[in-house]
Scaffold this motif. Structure first.
Motif, PDB file in Angstrom:
ATOM      1  N   VAL A 198      64.084 -53.473  40.908  1.00 13.58           N
ATOM      2  CA  VAL A 198      63.296 -53.311  39.816  1.00 13.58           C
ATOM      3  C   VAL A 198      63.338 -54.453  38.911  1.00 13.58           C
ATOM      4  CG1 VAL A 198      62.827 -51.799  37.846  1.00 13.58           C
ATOM      5  CG2 VAL A 198      63.497 -50.669  39.993  1.00 13.58           C
ATOM      6  N   ALA A 199      64.642 -54.938  38.667  1.00 14.16           N
ATOM      7  CA  ALA A 199      64.687 -56.288  37.545  1.00 14.16           C
ATOM      8  C   ALA A 199      64.140 -57.117  38.063  1.00 14.16           C
ATOM      9  CB  ALA A 199      66.250 -56.434  37.419  1.00 14.16           C
ATOM     10  N   LEU A 200      64.244 -57.494  39.637  1.00 16.27           N
ATOM     11  CA  LEU A 200      63.732 -58.528  40.156  1.00 16.27           C
ATOM     12  C   LEU A 200      62.202 -58.473  39.976  1.00 16.27           C
ATOM     13  CD1 LEU A 200      66.025 -58.795  43.453  1.00 16.27           C
ATOM     14  CD2 LEU A 200      66.125 -60.303  41.330  1.00 16.27           C
ATOM     15  N   SER A 201      61.609 -57.305  40.396  1.00 10.45           N
ATOM     16  CA  SER A 201      60.132 -57.226  40.394  1.00 10.45           C
ATOM     17  C   SER A 201      59.634 -57.664  39.057  1.00 10.45           C
ATOM     18  CB  SER A 201      59.728 -55.716  40.391  1.00 10.45           C
ATOM     19  OG  SER A 201      60.007 -55.523  41.787  1.00 10.45           O
ATOM     20  N   ALA A 202      60.372 -57.238  37.901  1.00 10.23           N
ATOM     21  CA  ALA A 202      60.016 -57.484  36.414  1.00 10.23           C
ATOM     22  C   ALA A 202      60.004 -58.867  36.188  1.00 10.23           C
ATOM     23  CB  ALA A 202      60.932 -56.730  35.658  1.00 10.23           C
ATOM     24  N   ARG A 203      60.998 -59.638  36.762  1.00 14.44           N
ATOM     25  CA  ARG A 203      61.201 -61.020  36.554  1.00 14.44           C
ATOM     26  C   ARG A 203      60.135 -61.932  37.158  1.00 14.44           C
ATOM     27  NH1 ARG A 203      63.379 -64.096  33.124  1.00 14.44           N
ATOM     28  NH2 ARG A 203      64.401 -65.552  34.432  1.00 14.44           N
ATOM     29  N   ASP A 204      59.795 -61.395  38.569  1.00 10.16           N
ATOM     30  CA  ASP A 204      58.524 -62.054  39.118  1.00 10.16           C
ATOM     31  C   ASP A 204      57.293 -61.747  38.556  1.00 10.16           C
ATOM     32  OD1 ASP A 204      60.367 -62.707  40.970  1.00 10.16           O
ATOM     33  OD2 ASP A 204      59.802 -61.159  42.676  1.00 10.16           O
ATOM     34  N   LEU A 205      57.278 -60.776  37.931  1.00  5.10           N
ATOM     35  CA  LEU A 205      56.017 -60.270  36.763  1.00  5.10           C
ATOM     36  C   LEU A 205      55.825 -61.085  35.585  1.00  5.10           C
ATOM     37  CD1 LEU A 205      55.443 -56.695  37.832  1.00  5.10           C
ATOM     38  CD2 LEU A 205      54.149 -58.441  38.682  1.00  5.10           C
ATOM     39  N   GLY A 206      56.993 -61.707  35.262  1.00  5.12           N
ATOM     40  CA  GLY A 206      56.946 -62.752  33.868  1.00  5.12           C
ATOM     41  C   GLY A 206      57.728 -62.143  33.015  1.00  5.12           C
TER      42      GLY A 206
ATOM     43  N   SER B 170      61.048 -61.566  30.759  1.00  6.60           N
ATOM     44  CA  SER B 170      62.313 -61.995  30.441  1.00  6.60           C
ATOM     45  C   SER B 170      63.246 -61.356  30.883  1.00  6.60           C
ATOM     46  CB  SER B 170      62.371 -62.127  28.935  1.00  6.60           C
ATOM     47  OG  SER B 170      62.523 -60.966  28.230  1.00  6.60           O
ATOM     48  N   VAL B 171      64.684 -61.878  30.791  1.00  9.38           N
ATOM     49  CA  VAL B 171      65.942 -61.142  31.428  1.00  9.38           C
ATOM     50  C   VAL B 171      65.893 -59.765  30.695  1.00  9.38           C
ATOM     51  CG1 VAL B 171      68.298 -61.291  31.494  1.00  9.38           C
ATOM     52  CG2 VAL B 171      67.142 -63.282  32.197  1.00  9.38           C
ATOM     53  N   ALA B 172      65.961 -60.049  29.325  1.00  8.24           N
ATOM     54  CA  ALA B 172      65.987 -58.575  28.376  1.00  8.24           C
ATOM     55  C   ALA B 172      64.880 -57.616  28.680  1.00  8.24           C
ATOM     56  CB  ALA B 172      65.744 -58.993  26.925  1.00  8.24           C
ATOM     57  N   VAL B 173      63.894 -58.075  28.848  1.00  9.44           N
ATOM     58  CA  VAL B 173      62.817 -57.148  29.123  1.00  9.44           C
ATOM     59  C   VAL B 173      62.899 -56.405  30.647  1.00  9.44           C
ATOM     60  CG1 VAL B 173      60.192 -56.902  29.663  1.00  9.44           C
ATOM     61  CG2 VAL B 173      60.995 -58.007  27.449  1.00  9.44           C
ATOM     62  N   ALA B 174      63.418 -57.418  31.491  1.00  9.45           N
ATOM     63  CA  ALA B 174      63.712 -56.775  32.816  1.00  9.45           C
ATOM     64  C   ALA B 174      64.499 -55.851  32.774  1.00  9.45           C
ATOM     65  CB  ALA B 174      64.070 -57.960  33.861  1.00  9.45           C
ATOM     66  N   ALA B 175      65.778 -56.004  32.108  1.00  5.91           N
ATOM     67  CA  ALA B 175      66.856 -54.990  31.959  1.00  5.91           C
ATOM     68  C   ALA B 175      66.225 -53.772  31.174  1.00  5.91           C
ATOM     69  CB  ALA B 175      68.024 -55.644  31.125  1.00  5.91           C
ATOM     70  N   LEU B 176      65.458 -53.916  30.319  1.00  6.47           N
ATOM     71  CA  LEU B 176      64.811 -52.587  29.523  1.00  6.47           C
ATOM     72  C   LEU B 176      64.133 -51.949  30.512  1.00  6.47           C
ATOM     73  CD1 LEU B 176      64.263 -51.240  27.048  1.00  6.47           C
ATOM     74  CD2 LEU B 176      62.110 -52.616  26.619  1.00  6.47           C
ATOM     75  N   ILE B 177      63.314 -52.606  31.561  1.00  5.70           N
ATOM     76  CA  ILE B 177      62.405 -51.829  32.619  1.00  5.70           C
ATOM     77  C   ILE B 177      63.359 -50.940  33.405  1.00  5.70           C
ATOM     78  CG2 ILE B 177      60.930 -51.811  34.191  1.00  5.70           C
ATOM     79  CD1 ILE B 177      59.555 -54.267  32.860  1.00  5.70           C
ATOM     80  N   VAL B 178      64.320 -51.499  33.737  1.00 12.35           N
ATOM     81  CA  VAL B 178      65.225 -50.685  34.766  1.00 12.35           C
ATOM     82  C   VAL B 178      66.033 -49.661  33.666  1.00 12.35           C
ATOM     83  CG1 VAL B 178      67.595 -50.976  35.618  1.00 12.35           C
ATOM     84  CG2 VAL B 178      66.353 -52.701  36.022  1.00 12.35           C
ATOM     85  N   THR B 179      66.098 -49.804  32.572  1.00 15.54           N
ATOM     86  CA  THR B 179      66.712 -48.659  31.683  1.00 15.54           C
ATOM     87  C   THR B 179      65.830 -47.662  31.365  1.00 15.54           C
ATOM     88  OG1 THR B 179      68.057 -50.311  30.334  1.00 15.54           O
ATOM     89  CG2 THR B 179      67.789 -48.249  29.341  1.00 15.54           C
ATOM     90  N   LEU B 180      64.255 -47.968  31.813  1.00 18.25           N
ATOM     91  CA  LEU B 180      63.453 -47.002  31.387  1.00 18.25           C
ATOM     92  C   LEU B 180      63.455 -45.526  32.260  1.00 18.25           C
ATOM     93  CD1 LEU B 180      60.347 -49.058  30.864  1.00 18.25           C
ATOM     94  CD2 LEU B 180      61.669 -47.773  29.126  1.00 18.25           C
ATOM     95  N   ILE B 181      64.276 -45.777  33.453  1.00 14.33           N
ATOM     96  CA  ILE B 181      64.373 -44.981  34.454  1.00 14.33           C
ATOM     97  C   ILE B 181      65.483 -43.814  33.855  1.00 14.33           C
ATOM     98  CG2 ILE B 181      65.419 -44.014  36.592  1.00 14.33           C
ATOM     99  CD1 ILE B 181      64.561 -47.032  37.612  1.00 14.33           C
ATOM    100  N   GLY B 182      66.344 -44.186  33.230  1.00 15.85           N
ATOM    101  CA  GLY B 182      67.514 -43.385  32.699  1.00 15.85           C
ATOM    102  C   GLY B 182      66.772 -42.784  31.499  1.00 15.85           C
TER     103      GLY B 182
END
Length: 404
Positions: free
Chosen positions: A36-44, A46-58
């Motif tokens: 999930v984090a890798l996908s977010a990074r590939d879509l542009g 940032s590291v912080a936003v990618a971590a947030l997107i992973v957190t959205l599941i929880g």
């Protein structure tokens, strides 16, 4: 003994419909979690936003626990499970298509929220189903097995995801998740319906419970043993962050860190059934107290480790402690849930557990920022001792309506 306890019953009789969908659903989750984090990074992102997107599941799971109980009561356990698995499959289709969408990052974020919401409904409905379908004398074994099956699926999923990504890139992991979720939905159709209990001994209708009435009437349980569940969940969530972070702190490479994490997870999966059997025969505190003490001690040992072997031994201890606590939160929730209002009770119970799962890593991060990583890890270890104290005080003393 009641007739429920003496009637012959075997977990094998419901193994496929009860545990099969859980295995497939957790496999679907496991396949997508590492990417999930890798996908977010590939879509542009940032590291912080990618971590947030992973957190959205929880976060989606946490905040949807209370609505999940309403959905389960409205549609019944079987259709709630089927619908949740189907919704998650659709969400993962969206995640797989995100690289080709105009606003792919938003699509990925929305998909992860839906996956979390669906997981909340799925988990609550299957817990409620097993609580009512399985005799009390086998309850801990059933729910520990459910927890163990979840661990197995989460463990296997990343390996399958890695295999299919060799041919289709990151989106292939999401398609593997779609297959798992769709299969879970299809298999869930075979879950037998539960018999509707009589209204009461006089035949008069029972007043329907509400979230507010259940929260008020069981406040003592939520504020005592429920706090132990919150602490245990925080400890469990923290361990998933601690092992990789301390590996990096020691200068271990990614392969060594993954090996430690994987071996710890393997130990975790091996001991769930004996622990459930012990809880059924001796009582819940026989697992609740040792498991939290073991994990707390292991967390305190991690900052003392100076290399691969030391961290591996501490991680094995964590895996053992977490493994024997498999299904403990669900079992305690089932034990104290009322017949009238069980769905609402379990929704609140899971809300507390997910609050702990969210808060544990936050505590680790906060103490690490203020002091050091070693202090942060040690603070999470203290959670284990606090949980053990709470369980030692509350589980033996709280009178339960059934003998187990």
């Amino acid at each position: 003994m009641t007739s429920t306890e003496t009637a012959p019953f075997s977990l094998r009789s419901i193994a496929v419909p009860a545990f099969g969908p859980a295995l497939l659903f957790s496999f679907g989750e496991g396949a997508i979690l590492p990417v999930v984090a890798l996908s977010a990074r590939d879509l542009g992102a940032s590291v912080a936003v990618a971590a947030l997107i992973v957190t959205l599941i929880g976060l989606g799971s946490w905040f949807f626990n209370l609505p999940a109980s309403v959905i389960t009561l409205r549609f019944g356990e079987r259709w709630a499970i089927v619908g949740a698995a189907a919704a998650s499959a659709i969400a993962l289709v969206g995640a797989a298509m995100a690289p080709f969408a105009p606003h792919g990052l938003w699509l990925l974020a929305g998909s992860m929220v839906v996956v979390g919401m669906a997981a909340s409904v799925f988990s609550l409905a299957r817990q409620k189903y097993l609580t009512e379908a399985v005799p009390v004398v086998l309850r801990a074994r059933a729910l520990s097995s459910l927890g163990g099956v979840n661990r197995i699926g989460i463990f296997i999923g990343p390996f399958i995801g890695a295999a299919v990504m060799q041919f289709g890139g990151i989106p292939a992991a999401y398609w593997a998740g779609v297959v798992g979720m769709a299969a879970a939905a299809a298999l869930s159709l075979t879950i037998p319906d539960l018999e509707t209990p009589a209204a009461d001994v006089d035949g008069a209708p029972v007043q329907a419970a509400t979230m507010r009435s259940v929260a008020a009437s069981h406040a003592g349980v939520f504020l005592t043993v429920g706090m132990g569940v919150l602490l245990l969940s925080a400890l469990r969530a923290s361990r998933q962050v601690v092992i990789p972070l301390w590996s990096e702190h020691l200068g271990l490479d990614a392969t060594q860190a993954s090996l430690i994490y994987g071996i710890s997870g393997a130990i975790d999966m091996l001991v769930f059934y004996p622990a459930g059997k012990l809880m059924d025969r001796k009582g819940r505190q026989w697992v609740a107290i040792p498991s939290t003490l073991i994990m707390g001690t292991a967390m305190l040992l991690i900052p003392l480790s100076a290399g691969f072997v030391g961290l591996l031994l501490a991680s094995l201890l964590i895996g053992f402690g977490n493994g024997i606590s498999s299904g403990l939160n669900m079992t305690l929730g089932a034990d104290f849930s009322p017949d009238n209002g069980r769905g609402q009770f379990l929704g609140i119970w899971r809300f507390l557990a997910d609050a702990g799962s969210t808060g544990g890593p936050v505590l680790l991060s906060g103490v690490t920022a203020l002091a050091s990583l070693g202090a942060g890890v040690a603070s999470t270890g203290v959670l284990g001792f606090a949980a053990a104290i709470v369980f030692a005080i509350t589980i033996p003393r709280l009178k339960h309506r059934r003998n187990y």
